[in-house]
Enzyme design. Structure first.
Site, mmCIF file in Angstrom:
data_model
loop_
_atom_site.group_PDB
_atom_site.id
_atom_site.type_symbol
_atom_site.label_atom_id
_atom_site.label_comp_id
_atom_site.label_asym_id
_atom_site.label_seq_id
_atom_site.Cartn_x
_atom_site.Cartn_y
_atom_site.Cartn_z
ATOM 1 N N GLY A 91 0.915 -1.092 0.041
ATOM 2 C CA GLY A 91 -0.116 0.092 0.073
ATOM 3 C C GLY A 91 0.815 1.165 0.118
ATOM 4 O O GLY A 91 1.912 1.418 -0.420
ATOM 5 N N CYS A 92 0.345 2.486 0.329
ATOM 6 C CA CYS A 92 0.924 3.590 0.478
ATOM 7 C C CYS A 92 2.468 3.489 1.064
ATOM 8 O O CYS A 92 2.787 3.180 2.284
ATOM 9 C CB CYS A 92 0.215 4.529 1.334
ATOM 10 S SG CYS A 92 0.993 6.216 1.449
#
Length: 214
Positions: free
Chosen positions: A42-43
């Site tokens: 993810g981020c």
């Protein structure tokens, strides 16, 4: 804003303290000097913040993997027009922390490996769960650990983490590096990254760097 930080654990069927160690790992005797792991969860702002906490982690660099250098920039990757994933490149000392231990943090705290091409409200291939392996040993350990977690029923849903060869790592723009530490007041960091850091400090209290080393 959805609290993406609450995503890891939503599908867990065991208490975090009971999350299993990797049964197969890379013997530190078999390698020489600092090693590297490239992971997508993810981020990258939030993932970087988690791994910077761990003793034995020398450096964490945010970047992109999965596509060409020509498309390895934040605007293009975020548009979803590439096969890049946001990744962290982790340099670590195998005498202090192992590849399998990094994977334990990756699966138990850093993200929810049962989400396909997303983490919470961050949706797209760039936010997929992936292990980019550098050699056969990393591939074997990652695949064995996923099989171990699946067999143990640690998650209520199937693990969708991709285990793929690392063709190249492309460093992200400088303003993305150590982002969470430099912008703790930013709403996304406050809602997503900091709660993950709190979780890793609690679950891996005996594996943390000393204050001032993070």
């Amino acid at each position: 804003m959805a609290l993406v930080c609450d995503i890891p654990g939503r599908n867990l069927t065991v208490a975090r303290g009971d999350f299993p160690d990797a049964a197969r790992d890379i013997d530190p005797v078999s390698v020489s000097g600092p090693q590297n792991a490239v992971l997508a969860a993810g981020c990258f702002w939030c993932v970087e913040a988690v791994f910077r906490e761990l003793d034995g982690v020398i450096d964490v660099v945010n970047g992109y993997s999965g596509d060409s250098a020509a498309t390895a920039d934040y605007k293009t990757v975020c548009a979803g027009d590439t096969n890049h994933a946001e990744v962290v490149s982790i340099d670590y000392d195998p005498e202090k922390i192992s590849y399998g231990e990094l994977l334990k943090v990756f699966f138990s705290v850093a993200h929810d490996p049962t989400q396909k091409d997303r983490q919470g409200n961050d949706v797209g291939r760039q936010y997929r769960s992936a292990v980019f392996y550098a050699d056969a040993a990393q591939k074997e350990v990652a695949e064995a650990y996923i099989a171990q977690l699946q067999a143990a029923g640690v998650f209520a849903a199937p693990i969708v983490t991709e285990v793929v060869p690392l063709d190249a790592f492309h460093r992200a723009e400088q303003y993305h590096q150590n982002y969470a530490a430099q912008h703790p007041e930013q709403p996304y960091i406050a809602a997503v990254a900091i709660p993950k850091v709190i979780k890793v400090r609690k679950q891996f209290a005996d594996r943390l760097k000393k204050e001032g080393e993070r």
